[in-house]
Design an enzyme around this catalytic site. Structure first.
Site, PDB file in Angstrom:
ATOM      1  N   ARG A 126      -9.566  -2.528 -51.624  1.00  0.00           N
ATOM      2  CA  ARG A 126      -8.439  -2.254 -50.712  1.00  0.00           C
ATOM      3  C   ARG A 126      -8.869  -2.442 -49.265  1.00  0.00           C
ATOM      4  O   ARG A 126     -10.013  -2.141 -48.888  1.00  0.00           O
ATOM      5  CB  ARG A 126      -7.959  -0.805 -50.897  1.00  0.00           C
ATOM      6  CG  ARG A 126      -7.220  -0.591 -52.205  1.00  0.00           C
ATOM      7  CD  ARG A 126      -6.462   0.696 -52.238  1.00  0.00           C
ATOM      8  NE  ARG A 126      -7.304   1.844 -51.912  1.00  0.00           N
ATOM      9  CZ  ARG A 126      -6.787   3.024 -51.569  1.00  0.00           C
ATOM     10  NH1 ARG A 126      -5.467   3.161 -51.459  1.00  0.00           N
ATOM     11  NH2 ARG A 126      -7.587   4.031 -51.293  1.00  0.00           N
TER      12      ARG A 126
ATOM     13  N   SER B 272     -19.234   0.994 -52.690  1.00  0.00           N
ATOM     14  CA  SER B 272     -19.564   1.974 -53.743  1.00  0.00           C
ATOM     15  C   SER B 272     -20.688   1.505 -54.650  1.00  0.00           C
ATOM     16  O   SER B 272     -20.505   1.357 -55.882  1.00  0.00           O
ATOM     17  CB  SER B 272     -18.305   2.256 -54.540  1.00  0.00           C
ATOM     18  OG  SER B 272     -17.252   2.534 -53.647  1.00  0.00           O
TER      19      SER B 272
ATOM     20  N   ASP C 204     -18.454   5.585 -51.811  1.00  0.00           N
ATOM     21  CA  ASP C 204     -17.111   6.118 -52.108  1.00  0.00           C
ATOM     22  C   ASP C 204     -17.150   7.619 -52.345  1.00  0.00           C
ATOM     23  O   ASP C 204     -16.184   8.336 -52.041  1.00  0.00           O
ATOM     24  CB  ASP C 204     -16.463   5.390 -53.287  1.00  0.00           C
ATOM     25  CG  ASP C 204     -17.341   5.369 -54.527  1.00  0.00           C
ATOM     26  OD1 ASP C 204     -16.852   4.880 -55.572  1.00  0.00           O
ATOM     27  OD2 ASP C 204     -18.504   5.820 -54.459  1.00  0.00           O
TER      28      ASP C 204
HETATM   29  C1  0WK Z   1     -10.663   5.350 -55.340  1.00  0.00           C
HETATM   30  C2  0WK Z   1     -11.531   5.323 -54.103  1.00  0.00           C
HETATM   31  C3  0WK Z   1     -12.618   4.301 -54.267  1.00  0.00           C
HETATM   32  C4  0WK Z   1     -13.399   4.585 -55.517  1.00  0.00           C
HETATM   33  C5  0WK Z   1     -12.460   4.621 -56.655  1.00  0.00           C
HETATM   34  C6  0WK Z   1     -13.199   4.971 -57.888  1.00  0.00           C
HETATM   35  O1  0WK Z   1     -10.768   4.993 -52.994  1.00  0.00           O
HETATM   36  O2  0WK Z   1     -13.462   4.304 -53.182  1.00  0.00           O
HETATM   37  O3  0WK Z   1     -14.396   3.624 -55.687  1.00  0.00           O
HETATM   38  O4  0WK Z   1     -11.450   5.602 -56.450  1.00  0.00           O
HETATM   39  O5  0WK Z   1     -12.310   5.002 -58.936  1.00  0.00           O
HETATM   40  P1  0WK Z   1     -12.001   3.722 -59.806  1.00  0.00           P
HETATM   41  O6  0WK Z   1     -11.101   2.888 -59.057  1.00  0.00           O
HETATM   42  O7  0WK Z   1     -13.307   3.094 -60.119  1.00  0.00           O
HETATM   43  O8  0WK Z   1     -11.385   4.273 -61.034  1.00  0.00           O
HETATM   44  C1  BGC Z   2     -22.344   3.272 -57.960  1.00  0.00           C
HETATM   45  C2  BGC Z   2     -22.082   4.353 -56.941  1.00  0.00           C
HETATM   46  C3  BGC Z   2     -20.628   4.679 -56.883  1.00  0.00           C
HETATM   47  C4  BGC Z   2     -20.120   4.967 -58.242  1.00  0.00           C
HETATM   48  C5  BGC Z   2     -18.649   5.268 -58.262  1.00  0.00           C
HETATM   49  C6  BGC Z   2     -21.726   3.622 -59.247  1.00  0.00           C
HETATM   50  O1  BGC Z   2     -21.865   2.575 -60.147  1.00  0.00           O
HETATM   51  O2  BGC Z   2     -23.737   3.059 -58.113  1.00  0.00           O
HETATM   52  O3  BGC Z   2     -22.543   3.952 -55.708  1.00  0.00           O
HETATM   53  O4  BGC Z   2     -20.472   5.787 -56.083  1.00  0.00           O
HETATM   54  O5  BGC Z   2     -20.343   3.880 -59.102  1.00  0.00           O
HETATM   55  O6  BGC Z   2     -17.890   4.232 -57.837  1.00  0.00           O
END
Ligand code: 0WK
Ligand code: BGC
Ligand code: BGC
Length: 924
Positions: free
Chosen positions: A549, A610, A664
Site C-alpha cells: 500500500r 516488513s 510492520d
Molecule cells: C497490515 C499492515 C502491514 C502488515 C500486514 C500484515 O499494514 O504492515 O504487514 O497487516 O498482515 P497480512 O497482510 O500479512 O495479513
Molecule cells: C518478517 C517480519 C515481519 C513479519 C510480519 C516476517 O516474515 O520477517 O519482519 O514483521 O513477517 O509481516
C-alpha cells in the site's frame, strides 16, 4: 348377572369357569360377534385420514416442530448410507428388545463384495420378567453375561471384538455409538435407564463382566438393522419395517430436510418411532373399547397407542379381550372362560397366527383353544378365527396406512411422481402371521398407487444389517482413531507452551546481549511511542503483507486522516531482481502521487518494510534475509533505504524524502500507541508473524545508552531456527518447510502464520487421504497442488456461523470428493492447526509482556498490544485463543489487544513525524 365394568364391558367376577348352568349358544352369536368385530373395521377413508395425519406428523417432526410435539419422533440414526457391500470382518451383534422377552447374540462374518455369504451363528436367551422391569444395571449385566456365555462357545481367544448393539427402543442418538433412551416400550421398564446413554451402560456391564475385550462401536435400532440387512441383490432397501412384539419403521430421508441435523447433502436414516403415533382425530375413531382396556392395563398407559394396535405383543391381548368379552356374554365357549382367557398375556401372537392360518384346520384351532383351558364348541372355532382375522387385518391395514405415509414422504423428499422402492421387513408378525404381509401389500397399493413397492423379508432379523452398520461404525471409529493420532502432535500442552515461553525468554536475552540466538532482537531506533504532538502530512509505504500500500497520512490536531491505494506485487517481481522490485515500488508511489494530486510535493516518507532488517538508524536498514515468499535478488545485506533512494533517483522522483524505515510490527505498535499510550508491543499475525516491544535501552547491548527505551523488532518468525522447537515440530511442518523457498528458516513463523497454515492443513489432509480416512482414500490432483488450501479457508471453515454444509461447499469447490464425515474431519484438522498456531503465538506474547514486567520490577503490569494481520483479524477464534494463552502464561500481566484499524502505514508516518520533530529540535 355379572356387573358391567366401567368400560361397559361385561366383567365377570373375573373368576374363570363356567356359569352355573351352561348358556345355550345364542342364535345370533355370529351377528353378535360381527357387531363386536365391526369396531375393528377400518374404512378406506379412515386409512387415508390416518395416512395424511401420519405424514403431517412426520413432516412436523422433521422440521423440528416442538409445540405441539408431533406424535412420531423421527429420530436421526447417524446411518448415512445404505450398505455398499464392501463391509468386511467378524462382528458380534447383541439384540435387545426386538424379540420381546429375549435377547439374541450373533456372530456375523461379512465377506465384502467378493466373498460368499456366511451364515451368522446366533443364540437366544430368555430375559426373566423381573429383569425386564428391574434395575437397569441388572438388565445390562444379564446381557453381558449372555454375551460371555455365547462367546465361551466360540474360538475367539483374546482378540478385541467389535460389537453392534441392536437396541430396539426410542433413543436420541448423537452418534453411531452414543444413544440416550427416551422411554421404554414393549413390556420393558427397567429403572435408571431412561435418559441414559445405553451404549455406556452396556460398556460398563461388559467391563464389570470382564470376560472379553469387546468394543461397542455402534448402536442400531432394529428397523435400521433390518433395512441394512437387506440382501444386496434384492435391494438396496431404503425402508426398514419391523412388526414383532413392537412395531416401527425407518427410511432414508434427504439430510437437508432434517432440521435437527446440520447436513445438506446425502441421506440419513430416520427411525420414525411410529409406535407413539396418535392423533385423536385420525386414530380416535378406530380405537375400540378393547384398545382402551389394553392400554389402560398396560405398563405404559397412554403411550405407544399405535403400536398397541399392531405389535405382536398386543395382538394376542386384543384377541383375548374380545374372546373374554364374548365368552362372558355367553356368545362364545358357552359362556365359559379360563385362567388363560382372563389373564393378561394369556393368548400370544403364536396362538393368533396359528388360529388364523387357513392351513390350520378347525381341529388345530380347537386344540389351541383347549390348550388355553377353554372348551370350545364347534361353532366357536370359526368365530374365533373371525376375531383373530379382524384384529390382525386392522393391524396390517394400520401398518399399511403408516407405510403409505412414509412412501408419500419419500416421493415428496425426492420430488418424484412415482417411486420404486424396496422395503425390508422383519419381525415375527411377518414371519408367523399368514396374511399380515399380503393385507399390508394390498392396502399399500390402495393408499400409495404411484409407488411400486417390493417387500424383502430380512433373512436373519436384521443381525447382518446391524453387523453392516457396525462395520461402517468400526471403519469410522478406526478413522477417528487415525485422525486423533494424526492430530495429537498438534495438541500442545500447557507445560509445552510454558517451555516455549521460557525458551523464548532465554533467546530474547541472548539476542539482546548480541549472543547467538534465533531471535535477532533488532534495535529499531524508535525510542518512544507517539505522544500526540506529532503533526504534518506524510507519505507511507507498507510492503510485506498481503497487500503493498502507498498511503498519504495527515496527522493533525483533530486526529489522523489516511488515504491509501493498494498495489499488487506480482510474484515475478517479489522474486525477481531487487532493482526491478524497487523500481516497481517507486512507480506505484508516483502513480499514487498523481492520483492524490501530490506530484512535485516533497513529503517525508515512512517505509514500512516488513522483513528482518538490522537498522543502523531510523533511515538505515540492512535486509538480513527475505521471508514470506519474497526473494528479490541483490537485496539481502543491502540497505533497503538506499535501494529505494536509488530507484527514486532512477525515476527522477527527487521530491521523495525517505525519512524512516520501520518494521510492520513497529508501525502497528505506533499506530495503536497513538490512541493508547500503554501500547508498547506490536504484533503481526498475517502472511508472516513477528513482534516488537519497548525494551529498556540498558538491556540492548548493541546500542549505546543506559536510560530510556528502544523498540526492539524481535523477528520471532525465526524463533526455533536453531532447532529449539524440534519437540513441537511435526513431520507436516517439516514437509511445509522443505517445500518452502527458505527451508530451515522462519520455523516459528511456519507454525503460526497465514502463509503456511493452509499448507500444513493440506499436508495433513494428504496424509489422512493416504490412510484412507478422508475422501475415500482418493488422492486428487487438486489436493496435491501446493497452496491450493488457502489459510482463509481455515477461517471460513472454523467460523461458528458456518454449517457443515458450507464447509462442504468450500471443499467441493476445491474438487475434493467428499463423504458426509469428511467435512467434520477437515474442520477438526483446521481447528487443531490454527489452535496450535494461536497458542504458540500466545506463548510468545506472554514471554514479551513478562519481560517488560520484570524489566520494570513490577508485580503487576498493564500493557496494550497493537495487533494487525489478516489471520489474527479474520480467524474466528485465533485472537481469543492468543489472549487465553497469555492469561494462562502471564497471569500478572493485564494485556489488552488493540486491533490496528489503519495498518502500520499510519505507524510509519508517526515514526516519520517523531523523526521530523526530533530533527527540527536538533536543528533549532
Ligand atoms: C497490515 C499492515 C502491514 C502488515 C500486514 C500484515 O499494514 O504492515 O504487514 O497487516 O498482515 P497480512 O497482510 O500479512 O495479513
Ligand atoms: C518478517 C517480519 C515481519 C513479519 C510480519 C516476517 O516474515 O520477517 O519482519 O514483521 O513477517 O509481516
Ligand atoms: C420401539 C422401536 C422398535 C420397535 C420394533 C418399538 O417399541 O420403540 O424402537 O424399533 O418397537 O422393535
Amino acid at each position: 348377572m355379572d356387573s358391567v365394568g366401567p368400560l361397559g364391558l361385561q366383567q365377570g367376577d373375573g373368576a374363570p369357569g363356567c356359569p352355573q348352568e351352561a348358556l345355550p349358544c345364542p342364535s345370533n352369536s355370529s351377528e353378535l360377534v360381527q357387531e363386536c368385530l365391526r369396531q375393528f373395521k377400518v374404512t378406506g377413508a379412515q386409512l387415508r385420514q390416518i395416512q395424511a395425519s401420519f405424514l403431517d406428523s412426520m413432516e412436523q417432526a422433521l422440521s423440528g416442530q416442538a409445540n405441539p410435539a408431533p406424535t412420531v419422533r423421527m429420530l436421526p440414526t447417524y446411518v448415512g448410507s445404505v450398505p455398499h457391500g464392501t463391509e468386511q470382518g467378524d462382528f458380534v451383534v447383541l439384540e435387545l428388545g426386538a424379540i420381546g422377552a429375549s435377547l439374541r447374540v450373533l456372530w456375523v462374518t461379512l465377506m465384502g463384495t467378493e466373498g460368499h455369504r456366511m451364515e451368522p451363528q446366533s443364540r437366544e436367551f430368555v430375559i426373566p420378567q423381573e429383569v425386564m422391569v428391574g434395575p437397569g444395571q441388572q438388565l445390562f449385566d444379564f446381557a453381558a453375561r449372555c454375551l460371555s456365555e455365547f462367546l465361551d462357545a466360540l474360538p475367539v481367544g483374546n482378540q478385541c471384538l467389535q460389537l453392534g448393539f441392536s437396541f430396539s427402543f426410542p433413543c436420541h442418538q448423537t452418534g453411531l455409538d452414543k444413544s440416550t433412551l427416551i422411554s421404554w416400550t414393549k413390556g420393558f421398564r427397567c429403572s435408571g435407564v431412561e435418559g441414559q446413554d445405553v451404549v455406556q451402560l452396556l460398556r460398563d456391564a461388559i467391563q464389570r463382566q470382564g470376560a472379553y475385550s469387546i468394543d461397542v462401536v455402534a448402536v442400531v435400532n432394529d428397523t435400521v438393522g433390518t433395512m441394512m440387512g437387506c440382501e444386496p441383490g434384492a435391494g438396496p432397501c431404503e425402508v426398514g419395517l419391523v412388526v414383532d412384539t413392537g412395531t416401527n419403521a425407518c427410511y432414508m430421508e434427504e439430510a437437508r430436510h432434517v432440521a435437527l441435523l446440520d447436513e445438506d447433502r446425502g441421506r440419513v436414516c430416520i427411525s420414525i418411532e411410529w409406535g407413539s403415533f396418535s392423533d385423536d382425530g385420525a386414530l380416535g375413531p378406530v380405537l375400540t373399547t378393547f384398545d382402551h382396556i389394553l392400554d389402560h392395563e398396560s405398563l405404559n398407559p397412554g403411550a405407544q397407542r399405535f403400536e398397541k394396535m399392531i405389535g405382536g405383543l398386543y395382538l394376542g391381548e386384543l384377541v383375548r379381550l374380545v374372546l373374554a368379552h364374548l365368552a362372558q356374554r355367553g356368545v362364545l365357549f358357552g359362556g365359559c372362560t379360563s385362567p388363560a382367557l382372563l389373564s393378561r398375556g394369556g393368548i400370544l401372537l403364536e396362538h393368533v397366527a396359528e388360529m388364523e392360518d387357513p392351513s390350520a384346520g378347525a381341529a388345530r384351532v380347537h386344540t389351541i383353544l383347549q390348550d388355553l383351558g377353554l372348551r370350545p364348541r364347534a361353532s366357536d372355532t370359526e368365530l374365533v378365527r373371525h376375531v383373530c382375522a379382524a384384529v390382525c387385518t386392522r393391524a396390517a391395514q394400520l401398518c399399511a396406512a403408516a407405510l403409505a405415509a412414509v412412501l408419500s414422504r419419500l416421493q415428496r423428499s425426492r420430488e418424484q411422481e412415482t417411486l420404486q422402492i424396496a422395503v425390508a421387513t422383519g419381525g415375527r408378525v411377518f414371519e408367523r402371521h399368514p396374511r399380515f404381509l399380503s393385507i399390508l401389500q394390498e392396502t399399500v397399493m390402495l393408499l400409495a398407487p404411484t409407488c411400486d413397492v417390493s417387500f424383502i423379508p430380512s433373512v436373519d432379523g436384521g443381525g447382518r444389517g446391524v453387523a453392516m452398520v457396525t462395520a461402517v461404525a468400526a471403519r469410522l471409529a478406526a478413522h477417528r482413531r487415525l485422525l486423533e493420532e494424526t492430530l495429537a502432535p498438534f495438541r500442545v500442552t500447557c507445560e509445552q507452551l510454558a517451555a516455549v515461553q521460557a525458551q523464548m525468554r532465554e533467546a530474547m536475552a541472548r539476542g539482546l546481549r548480541g549472543e547467538a540466538s534465533s531471535l535477532r532482537m533488532l534495535p529499531t531506533y524508535v525510542r518512544a511511542t507517539p505522544d500526540g504532538s506529532e503533526r504534518g502530512d506524510f507519505l507511507a509505504l507498507d510492503l510485506g503483507g498481503t497487500n503493498f500500500r502507498v498511503l498519504l497520512v495527515r496527522v493533525a490536531t483533530g486526529g489522523v486522516q489516511i488515504s491509501s491505494q493498494i498495489y499488487s506485487i506480482p510474484e515475478c517481481v517479489a522474486q525477481g531482481s531487487g532493482q526491478q522490485l524497487f523500481d516497481h515500488i517507486v512507480d506505484c508511489i508516483v502513480d499514487f502521487q498523481q492520483k492524490q494530486g501530490l506530484s512535485g510535493q516533497s513529503l517525508p516518507l515512512g517505509f514500512t518494510f516488513s522483513f528482518p532488517c538490522r537498522q543502523l538508524g531510523l533511515d538505515q536498514g540492512i535486509l538480513l534475509t527475505w521471508t514470506k515468499g519474497f526473494n528479490a535478488s541483490d537485496c539481502e545485506g543491502q540497505d533497503v533505504v538506499c535501494l529505494l533512494r536509488e530507484a527514486i533517483r532512477r525515476r527522477q522522483a527527487t521530491e521523495l524524502n525517505v525519512v524512516a524505515i520501520v518494521n510492520d510490527t513497529v508501525g502497528t505498535m505506533m499506530s495503536c500507541g497513538y490512541e493508547d499510550p500503554r501500547c508498547e508491543v506490536g504484533l503481526i499475525v498475517g502472511t508472516g508473524t513477528n513482534a516488537c516491544y519497548m525494551e529498556e535501552l540498558r538491556n540492548v547491548a548493541s546500542v549505546a545508552g543506559d536510560s530510556g527505551h528502544m523498540c526492539i523488532n524481535m523477528e520471532w518468525g525465526a524463533f526455533g531456527d536453531d532447532g529449539s522447537l524440534g519437540m513441537l515440530s511435526t513431520h507436516f511442518d517439516a514437509s511445509v518447510d522443505q517445500a518452502s523457498i527458505n527451508p530451515g528458516k522462519q520455523r516459528f513463523e511456519k507454525m503460526i502464520s497465514g502463509m503456511y497454515l493452509g499448507e500444513i492443513v493440506r499436508h495433513v489432509l494428504l496424509h489422512l487421504t493416504r490412510l484412507g480416512v478422508l475422501f475415500r482414500g482418493q488422492l486428487t490432483q487438486r489436493l496435491q497442488t501446493r497452496d491450493i488450501f488457502k489459510t482463509k479457508f481455515l477461517s471460513e471453515i472454523e467460523s461458528d456461523s458456518l454449517a457443515l454444509r458450507q464447509v462442504r461447499a468450500i471443499l467441493e469447490a476445491l474438487g475434493l470428493p467428499l463423504t458426509s464425515d469428511d467435512a467434520l474431519m477437515v474442520l477438526e484438522v483446521c481447528q487443531a492447526v490454527s489452535q496450535r498456531a494461536a497458542q504458540l503465538c500466545g506463548a510468545g506474547v506472554a514471554a514479551v509482556v513478562e519481560k517488560i514486567r520484570e524489566n520494570r520490577g513490577l508485580e503487576e503490569l498493564t500493557v496494550s498490544v497493537g495487533v494487525d494481520g489478516t489471520l489474527y483479524k479474520m480467524h474466528p477464534h485465533f485472537s481469543s485463543l492468543v489472549a487465553a494463552t497469555v492469561r494462562e502464561l502471564a497471569p500478572r500481566c493485564a494485556v489488552t489487544f488493540l486491533q490496528s484499524e489503519d495498518g502500520s502505514g499510519k505507524g510509519a508516518a508517526l515514526v516519520t513525524a517523531v523523526a521530523c520533530r526530533l530533527a527540527q529540535m536538533t536543528h533549532v
